[in-house]
Each structure stands twice: as C-alpha cells, then as structure tokens.
Design a protein around this motif. Structure first.
Motif, PDB file in Angstrom:
ATOM      1  N   GLN A  55      64.406 -16.410  51.494  1.00  0.00           N
ATOM      2  CA  GLN A  55      65.389 -16.835  50.697  1.00  0.00           C
ATOM      3  C   GLN A  55      65.670 -16.440  49.234  1.00  0.00           C
ATOM      4  O   GLN A  55      66.767 -16.139  48.845  1.00  0.00           O
ATOM      5  N   ALA A  56      64.363 -16.044  48.548  1.00  0.00           N
ATOM      6  CA  ALA A  56      64.647 -15.482  47.380  1.00  0.00           C
ATOM      7  C   ALA A  56      65.351 -14.191  47.172  1.00  0.00           C
ATOM      8  O   ALA A  56      66.135 -13.998  46.400  1.00  0.00           O
ATOM      9  N   PHE A  57      65.310 -13.243  48.319  1.00  0.00           N
ATOM     10  CA  PHE A  57      65.897 -12.010  48.552  1.00  0.00           C
ATOM     11  C   PHE A  57      67.371 -12.326  48.504  1.00  0.00           C
ATOM     12  O   PHE A  57      68.235 -11.711  47.822  1.00  0.00           O
ATOM     13  N   LEU A  58      67.708 -13.192  49.362  1.00  0.00           N
ATOM     14  CA  LEU A  58      69.321 -13.591  49.481  1.00  0.00           C
ATOM     15  C   LEU A  58      69.778 -14.008  48.059  1.00  0.00           C
ATOM     16  O   LEU A  58      71.045 -13.773  47.749  1.00  0.00           O
ATOM     17  N   VAL A  59      69.003 -15.006  47.540  1.00  0.00           N
ATOM     18  CA  VAL A  59      69.615 -15.550  45.968  1.00  0.00           C
ATOM     19  C   VAL A  59      69.710 -14.444  44.972  1.00  0.00           C
ATOM     20  O   VAL A  59      70.465 -14.095  44.341  1.00  0.00           O
ATOM     21  N   ILE A  60      68.531 -13.436  45.146  1.00  0.00           N
ATOM     22  CA  ILE A  60      68.701 -12.187  43.962  1.00  0.00           C
ATOM     23  C   ILE A  60      69.745 -11.088  44.629  1.00  0.00           C
ATOM     24  O   ILE A  60      70.469 -10.870  43.495  1.00  0.00           O
ATOM     25  N   ASP A  61      70.167 -11.280  45.842  1.00  0.00           N
ATOM     26  CA  ASP A  61      71.377 -10.410  45.998  1.00  0.00           C
ATOM     27  C   ASP A  61      72.801 -10.903  45.155  1.00  0.00           C
ATOM     28  O   ASP A  61      73.514  -9.950  45.232  1.00  0.00           O
ATOM     29  N   GLN A  62      72.712 -12.125  45.040  1.00  0.00           N
ATOM     30  CA  GLN A  62      73.872 -12.645  44.177  1.00  0.00           C
ATOM     31  C   GLN A  62      73.719 -12.743  42.756  1.00  0.00           C
ATOM     32  O   GLN A  62      74.586 -13.307  41.988  1.00  0.00           O
ATOM     33  N   CYS A  63      72.720 -12.099  42.203  1.00  0.00           N
ATOM     34  CA  CYS A  63      72.544 -12.097  40.964  1.00  0.00           C
ATOM     35  C   CYS A  63      72.851 -10.662  40.101  1.00  0.00           C
ATOM     36  O   CYS A  63      72.776  -9.660  40.966  1.00  0.00           O
ATOM     37  N   ASP A  64      73.112 -10.799  38.728  1.00  0.00           N
ATOM     38  CA  ASP A  64      73.437  -9.491  38.203  1.00  0.00           C
ATOM     39  C   ASP A  64      72.110  -9.003  37.624  1.00  0.00           C
ATOM     40  O   ASP A  64      72.147  -7.857  37.313  1.00  0.00           O
ATOM     41  N   ALA A  65      71.166  -9.832  37.540  1.00  0.00           N
ATOM     42  CA  ALA A  65      69.820  -9.155  36.717  1.00  0.00           C
ATOM     43  C   ALA A  65      68.804 -10.304  37.149  1.00  0.00           C
ATOM     44  O   ALA A  65      68.945 -11.296  37.611  1.00  0.00           O
ATOM     45  N   LEU A  66      67.604  -9.552  37.075  1.00  0.00           N
ATOM     46  CA  LEU A  66      66.335 -10.298  37.149  1.00  0.00           C
ATOM     47  C   LEU A  66      65.644 -10.422  35.961  1.00  0.00           C
ATOM     48  O   LEU A  66      65.316  -9.290  35.442  1.00  0.00           O
ATOM     49  N   VAL A  67      64.840 -11.509  35.383  1.00  0.00           N
ATOM     50  CA  VAL A  67      64.058 -11.572  34.231  1.00  0.00           C
ATOM     51  C   VAL A  67      62.754 -12.097  35.063  1.00  0.00           C
ATOM     52  O   VAL A  67      62.744 -13.174  35.682  1.00  0.00           O
ATOM     53  N   PHE A  68      61.554 -11.241  34.704  1.00  0.00           N
ATOM     54  CA  PHE A  68      60.491 -11.873  35.111  1.00  0.00           C
ATOM     55  C   PHE A  68      59.404 -12.311  34.082  1.00  0.00           C
ATOM     56  O   PHE A  68      59.525 -11.364  33.046  1.00  0.00           O
ATOM     57  N   SER A  69      58.467 -12.864  34.238  1.00  0.00           N
ATOM     58  CA  SER A  69      57.345 -13.061  33.270  1.00  0.00           C
ATOM     59  C   SER A  69      56.027 -13.039  33.973  1.00  0.00           C
ATOM     60  O   SER A  69      55.900 -13.040  35.038  1.00  0.00           O
ATOM     61  N   THR A  70      55.216 -12.611  33.208  1.00  0.00           N
ATOM     62  CA  THR A  70      53.786 -12.596  33.517  1.00  0.00           C
ATOM     63  C   THR A  70      52.739 -13.798  33.157  1.00  0.00           C
ATOM     64  O   THR A  70      53.202 -14.744  32.327  1.00  0.00           O
ATOM     65  N   ILE A  71      51.532 -13.561  33.603  1.00  0.00           N
ATOM     66  CA  ILE A  71      50.433 -14.462  33.262  1.00  0.00           C
ATOM     67  C   ILE A  71      49.241 -13.711  32.904  1.00  0.00           C
ATOM     68  O   ILE A  71      48.703 -12.671  33.504  1.00  0.00           O
ATOM     69  N   SER A  72      49.285 -13.360  31.559  1.00  0.00           N
ATOM     70  CA  SER A  72      48.287 -12.349  30.873  1.00  0.00           C
ATOM     71  C   SER A  72      48.407 -11.019  31.327  1.00  0.00           C
ATOM     72  O   SER A  72      47.388 -10.324  31.619  1.00  0.00           O
ATOM     73  N   GLY A  73      49.939 -10.725  31.402  1.00  0.00           N
ATOM     74  CA  GLY A  73      50.250  -9.174  31.843  1.00  0.00           C
ATOM     75  C   GLY A  73      49.886  -8.664  33.557  1.00  0.00           C
ATOM     76  O   GLY A  73      50.100  -7.799  33.843  1.00  0.00           O
ATOM     77  N   VAL A  74      49.835  -9.852  34.108  1.00  0.00           N
ATOM     78  CA  VAL A  74      49.705  -9.692  35.622  1.00  0.00           C
ATOM     79  C   VAL A  74      50.556 -10.686  36.387  1.00  0.00           C
ATOM     80  O   VAL A  74      51.072 -11.647  35.934  1.00  0.00           O
ATOM     81  N   VAL A  75      51.051 -10.095  37.295  1.00  0.00           N
ATOM     82  CA  VAL A  75      52.102 -11.039  38.358  1.00  0.00           C
ATOM     83  C   VAL A  75      51.669 -10.941  39.804  1.00  0.00           C
ATOM     84  O   VAL A  75      50.584 -10.190  40.200  1.00  0.00           O
ATOM     85  N   GLY A  76      51.800 -12.136  40.241  1.00  0.00           N
ATOM     86  CA  GLY A  76      51.338 -12.357  41.838  1.00  0.00           C
ATOM     87  C   GLY A  76      52.178 -11.506  42.650  1.00  0.00           C
ATOM     88  O   GLY A  76      53.101 -11.117  42.298  1.00  0.00           O
ATOM     89  N   HIS A  77      51.907 -11.543  43.935  1.00  0.00           N
ATOM     90  CA  HIS A  77      52.696 -10.965  44.960  1.00  0.00           C
ATOM     91  C   HIS A  77      54.113 -11.469  45.129  1.00  0.00           C
ATOM     92  O   HIS A  77      55.036 -10.561  45.433  1.00  0.00           O
ATOM     93  N   GLY A  78      54.315 -12.589  44.839  1.00  0.00           N
ATOM     94  CA  GLY A  78      55.965 -13.017  45.058  1.00  0.00           C
ATOM     95  C   GLY A  78      56.748 -12.458  44.093  1.00  0.00           C
ATOM     96  O   GLY A  78      57.779 -11.890  44.320  1.00  0.00           O
ATOM     97  N   VAL A  79      56.257 -12.285  42.688  1.00  0.00           N
ATOM     98  CA  VAL A  79      56.840 -12.036  41.660  1.00  0.00           C
ATOM     99  C   VAL A  79      57.069 -10.359  41.839  1.00  0.00           C
ATOM    100  O   VAL A  79      58.104  -9.927  41.541  1.00  0.00           O
ATOM    101  N   PHE A  80      56.075  -9.918  42.256  1.00  0.00           N
ATOM    102  CA  PHE A  80      56.054  -8.589  42.473  1.00  0.00           C
ATOM    103  C   PHE A  80      57.151  -8.219  43.321  1.00  0.00           C
ATOM    104  O   PHE A  80      57.800  -7.181  43.158  1.00  0.00           O
ATOM    105  N   ASN A  81      57.150  -8.901  44.476  1.00  0.00           N
ATOM    106  CA  ASN A  81      58.146  -8.529  45.495  1.00  0.00           C
ATOM    107  C   ASN A  81      59.536  -8.708  44.899  1.00  0.00           C
ATOM    108  O   ASN A  81      60.550  -8.098  45.342  1.00  0.00           O
ATOM    109  N   GLU A  82      59.795  -9.582  44.511  1.00  0.00           N
ATOM    110  CA  GLU A  82      61.004 -10.010  43.836  1.00  0.00           C
ATOM    111  C   GLU A  82      61.645  -8.745  42.887  1.00  0.00           C
ATOM    112  O   GLU A  82      62.611  -8.414  42.840  1.00  0.00           O
ATOM    113  N   VAL A  83      60.558  -8.467  41.928  1.00  0.00           N
ATOM    114  CA  VAL A  83      60.970  -7.372  40.910  1.00  0.00           C
ATOM    115  C   VAL A  83      61.209  -6.157  41.799  1.00  0.00           C
ATOM    116  O   VAL A  83      62.146  -5.422  41.499  1.00  0.00           O
TER     117      VAL A  83
END
Length: 134
Positions: A55-83
C-alpha cells in the motif's frame, strides 16, 4: 505538491509527529497547494507488514517527494524500504534533521545496514557534515 511523510510508528499520534509535520510544512516554499501524506492516516494498520508496504509503495507512486525522519539517526525496515523505493523511482527524497529537511543526493544515504537474520533490518543514516554535532 504531494509529500509522503515516512516515519517510525513509535511517532504516530505523538507530539514528535506534530512537530515533524510542522517542520515539513515550514521547510518547503510552497507556491501551489500541497498535501502531506501521513501513512498513519492513509495506510491500513491492521494488516500484515508486507501488505502495508505494498500500500505504501502505491501511495508513494502518487507523490512528488518523500520526507523521512529517523530515531537517533536510525531508521527501521519500513522507512528504509519507503526511502529506497522512492529513490529508485526517481522521486525526490528529503531527510528531516532537527528543524530542517535536506535533499538526499544519492542512494548512499544509508551508511550501515544492521541485519541479524530475522525480518528486522535497520540502517544508520549517513548525515551530511553540516548536520552532525561535534
């Protein structure tokens, strides 16, 4: 402009999420109308992680940009895959750092992948020197 806000579920519904949304709103010079897509509100949460990612990939396809945040400089697998998905699709990616967002120039944004053999992958973000604290 439509911006996908990738962030860890620990931030869902918290004051940190509210702050990060305000950073995104204030960090871009929007001449046209814009929309921030928050997966907390957009994606089904009661389904398997693999279905959520589809679902996330389908939504990202409809976006112009992606902004991501970290937790103390680390991302989990979901955010990693989205980025990585957005970068591979040629969608602009920005990293939210403090009260600023910087453009990710290449796929080398992650400097170290942490994987222990289960389905949990974590990555350390390779932060530009102007955003590091000495």
């Amino acid at each position: 402009m439509k911006i996908y806000y990738a962030h860890h579920i620990w931030k869902y519904g918290t004051s940190i999420e509210v702050f990060e949304l305000s950073v995104i709103k204030n960090g871009f010079d929007f001449e046209d109308e814009f929309e921030i897509v928050n997966p907390r509100d957009t994606l089904s949460q009661g389904i398997s992680e693999s279905e959520i990612m589809k679902q996330a990939f389908l939504v990202i396809d409809q976006c112009d940009a992606l902004v991501f945040s970290t937790i103390s400089g680390v991302v989990g697998h979901g955010v990693f895959n989205e980025v990585m998905y957005a970068l591979n699709k040629g969608i602009q990616v920005f990293c939210l750092m403090g009260d600023d967002c910087y453009l990710v120039e290449d796929k080398e944004i992650f400097k170290d992948i942490i994987f222990k053999g289960d389905n949990r992958v974590y990555a350390l973000v390779n932060v530009p020197s102007e955003y590091t604290y000495n």
